[in-house]
Design an enzyme around this catalytic site. Structure first.
Site, PDB file in Angstrom:
ATOM      1  N   TYR A 185       0.845  -1.197   0.000  1.00  0.00           N
ATOM      2  CA  TYR A 185       0.000   0.000   0.000  1.00  0.00           C
ATOM      3  C   TYR A 185       0.882   1.249   0.000  1.00  0.00           C
ATOM      4  CZ  TYR A 185      -3.183   3.514   2.062  1.00  0.00           C
ATOM      5  OH  TYR A 185      -3.916   4.652   2.328  1.00  0.00           O
ATOM      6  N   LYS A 211       1.108   4.372  -2.689  1.00  0.00           N
ATOM      7  CA  LYS A 211       0.863   5.763  -2.300  1.00  0.00           C
ATOM      8  C   LYS A 211       2.099   6.630  -2.573  1.00  0.00           C
ATOM      9  CE  LYS A 211      -3.438   5.956  -0.762  1.00  0.00           C
ATOM     10  NZ  LYS A 211      -4.465   6.703  -1.522  1.00  0.00           N
TER      11      LYS A 211
END
Ligand SMILES: Cc1cc2nc3c(=O)[nH]c(=O)nc-3n(C[C@H](O)[C@H](O)[C@H](O)COP(=O)(O)OP(=O)(O)OC[C@H]3O[C@@H](n4cnc5c(N)ncnc54)[C@H](O)[C@@H]3O)c2cc1C
Lengths: 442, 243
Positions: free
Chosen positions: B148, B152
């Site tokens: 993740y 990002k």
């Protein structure tokens, strides 16, 4: 996560899951649905909790006819924000606007107009319930009637209420035409209630520490929705004014014993003494009229870390005066009562399992201290002997027998819970304590 | 009337932004994957703010649909908030490529795909605001969520490049790194209060920063310092930590 409801008792360790719009049951084993935790005790607590607070959208508003539909997690303060500027009000509201619509249905709440307008669910058109089988069932007083009846005041034990459609009350202004009248004692207070049976709203506050002739002295507050022509110039500029957000929060860690006998007495005298004349008349906003306690956020901290118990019961007419007198005597004898004693008249109500019945209801707080539970057990007996019963949504401790004696449909309620909730998927600490459901797993 | 497009409209942060924008009189187009959720968001905003709201189904992972999605909008938006994304499950992502790819696509590739289209439109108009909700997790890879986090990180870098390109064209690009936010996704996590923002607080800060033409914001100032420290721990120490 540690969690408690409004009275800070009991505190439980719980797994919380937010219900979003999945349409699916959030747990496969025992859990209870929770709204805003404004019930006082353990009605919406268990080791697994489905929180409805994120499920809070407005779905339909028929402004012409005053019919509103929302998801069950919407709180009443938000409902008011939508409906009041359009000239509508809640048909029934409890003493705080911080409860969810689902909570209003599950407890079938009453307000100061019970004698006039009944309970919240008397104004519900229909509701959607997510049941134990995972199906969503629409029910109302015409469709799936038994399920509707059992869900109304059923404390979340028939399923998760997902959305509710209810009728609103038309208002010209958001102000209340209030009269407050002093009563010297309990007899006078009761007479005043009777004389004012036609008032839309009525409630009274009594000072239960007085003895002798002023025993039960108090104030009765009567209210009507104010018409436009009753408002003063300032009020008239914004006749459908909304409540403001509360700005004051009660400080953490109240001094211990801040509610001892002396402070309670001082508080009561100040309240009663503030009003000099026998009767006062004023036009006030709905917020201080219906929700005086909401002005101070987290006021429940006044009772300190140990928490408190709220105690609400109803005694049928006939017995009321004398019975209430005896109950008040008993409380005075005990000595550790709350500054808040609320007395109100209930009209007829013969619902399947809801709390109200024709008579007088009394609500008060007790800070938790040694001996309280035994004292309340004894008080329970007195109230049952008078033909009364206790409000589940305020309870955290009553014995199973107390519930079964007080509610004539208790046995049938158990049977229906078994029917709609066969594996006790919906189960609270309260329902387990009262034998309405059984703990199925650890 | 100014208009705003909210991509990933059903997240709590996006919803709080929608409310503020509706209050400010924007015409809103809500976009999300599920039609049912969109219907509910629409009715809520329309009833509460007496505005009219458009909705459009949008799947961040269906890249091929993005152009027709954008062309199908009733008007070209002045503000676009890119708020979709998923946390995913790090452990599963380590074992299962499909899972891993979904996290990368939902947080990075999908955003690049749609924002490329938005950027070209705004560049040709010579005005607009693009707001990307990225994450502090993108500032340094940690064992607990580096898939993740890396998506990002990619998104943050993309946004900074986009800002560099569009600045000259009168288009502002704002990168938001919220830190902990109290949402339905985090309700059961014991988040430390001083580090946790409410969605309404996030929305307010975002719209204020957008108005001022800022480039990058943390919501709670303290996160700037926390991330400064985290970024500056030497790698030979960092690799031994369990973060
Ligand atoms: C200051 C104060 C004043 C009050 N005054 C009054 C009053 O005048 N009259 C009155 O009647 N009550 C009064 N109450 C009590 C309050 O109205 C009820 O306890 C109400 O049910 C609380 O709603 P909640 O949303 O907080 O729900 P919770 O407290 O979380 O839950 C209450 C019950 O409702 C169930 N429930 C909640 N949501 C759902 C759902 N979506 N589906 C199924 N079950 C659900 C729970 O399982 C639980 O059994 C008062 C409370 C306070 C704190």
């Amino acid at each position: 996560m540690k969690i408690a409801n409004w009275s800070n008792y009991p505190i439980v360790d719980s797994q919380i899951s937010s219900y979003t719009d999945s349409g699916k049951l959030p747990f496969s084993e025992a859990f209870i649905t929770r709204g805003n935790g404004r019930c006082y005790g353990d009605s919406s607590l268990n080791n697994q909790i489905a929180s409805m607070l994120s499920y809070n959208k407005a779905l339909e508003f028929d402004i012409q006819n005053g019919v509103f539909t929302c998801q069950a997690g919407m709180t009443l303060d938000r409902v008011l924000e939508i409906i009041v500027p359009n000239g509508w009000f809640l048909p029934v509201t409890p003493g705080t606007k911080f409860i969810s619509v689902g909570g209003a249905v599950a407890s079938n709440v009453h307000g100061k107009n019970h004698h006039y307008d009944g309970c919240f669910n008397d104004h519900v058109v229909s509701l959607d319930l997510l049941t134990a089988s995972g199906e969503i069932v629409t029910c109302s007083s015409e469709e799936n009637v038994e399920l509707f009846e059992t869900t109304s005041g059923g404390m979340g034990l028939t399923g998760m209420i997902l959305q509710v459609t209810f009728r609103l009350k038309k208002i010209e202004s958001s102000f209340i035409d209030q009269r407050s009248i002093k009563a010297k004692n309990l007899d006078e207070l009761v007479d005043l209630f009777r004389e004012n049976e036609n008032a839309t709203y009525s409630v009274s506050w009594i000072d239960c520490l007085q003895t002798g002739k002023s025993k039960g002295r108090g104030l009765i507050l009567l209210g009507e929705h104010a018409r436009i022509d009753q408002l003063n110039t300032k009020q008239g500029k914004n006749p459908l004014k909304l409540h403001q957000a509360s700005k004051v929060t009660f400080p953490l860690n109240a001094p211990p014993n801040s509610t001892n006998k002396i402070t309670v007495k001082a508080f009561n005298t100040a309240y009663y003494g503030k009003q000099l004349s026998k009767e006062q008349h004023s036009i006030i906003h709905y917020d201080p009229f219906f929700y005086p306690l909401d002005a101070i956020l987290k006021w429940n901290r006044i009772y300190g870390k140990k928490g408190f118990l709220q105690y609400q019961f109803v005694i049928p007419f006939g017995q009321s005066n004398e019975g209430m007198q005896r109950v008040l005597d008993k409380i005075r004898e005990y000595g550790h009562a709350s500054p808040l004693v609320v007395l109100k008249l209930f009209g007829k109500q013969d619902d399947f399992i809801s709390f109200p019945m024709e008579g007088f209801t009394l609500a008060l707080d007790f800070p938790i201290r040694r001996g309280l539970f035994e004292f309340l057990d004894a008080l329970d007996k007195m109230i049952l002997d008078l033909g009364g019963r206790h409000y589940l949504t305020k309870d955290a401790r009553m014995a199973k027998e107390t519930f079964f004696k007080g509610y004539p449909n208790a046995e049938e309620f158990v049977r229906r819970i078994k029917k709609y909730n066969p594996n006790y998927l919906f189960s609270s600490l309260q329902s387990e304590r009262l034998g309405l459901t059984q703990k199925t797993q650890e | 009337m100014k208009s705003a497009l909210i991509l990933g409209a059903s997240s709590d942060i996006a919803n709080a932004c929608s409310e503020l924008l509706a209050r400010q009189g924007y015409h809103l187009t809500l976009a999300a994957r599920r039609e049912g959720a969109l219907r509910t968001l629409k009715s809520d905003l329309e009833i509460r703010f007496k505005v009219s709201v458009s909705t459009q189904v949008f799947d961040a992972l269906d890249f091929d649909s993005h152009r027709s999605f954008y062309q199908g909008l009733s008007n070209s938006p002045d503000v676009v908030i890119c708020a979709f994304g998923i946390l995913g499950n790090q452990e599963q992502a380590e074992k299962d490529w499909e899972q891993c790819k979904e996290i990368l696509d939902a947080n990075f590739t999908g955003a690049v795909s749609i924002l490329n289209i938005v950027a070209n439109d705004m560049a040709s108009k010579g005005s607009g605001t693009i707001i990307g909700i990225s994450s502090v997790a993108g500032e340094r890879g940690r064992m607990s969520n580096y898939v993740y986090g890396s998506a990002k990180a990619g998104f943050t870098t993309y946004l900074s490049g986009l800002r560099n390109r569009l600045h000259k064209k009168g288009v502002n690009v704002l990168t938001v790194k919220p830190g902990f936010v109290q949402t339905k996704m985090t309700e059961n996590l014991p988040l430390p209060k001083p580090l946790t923002a409410q969605p309404e607080q996030v929305a307010k800060a975002i719209l204020k920063a957008a108005k001022k033409g800022k480039s990058e914001i943390y919501i709670l100032g303290i996160w700037r310092w926390i991330m400064l420290i985290i970024r500056n721990i030497p790698e030979f120490i960092f690799k031994k930590l369990s973060l």
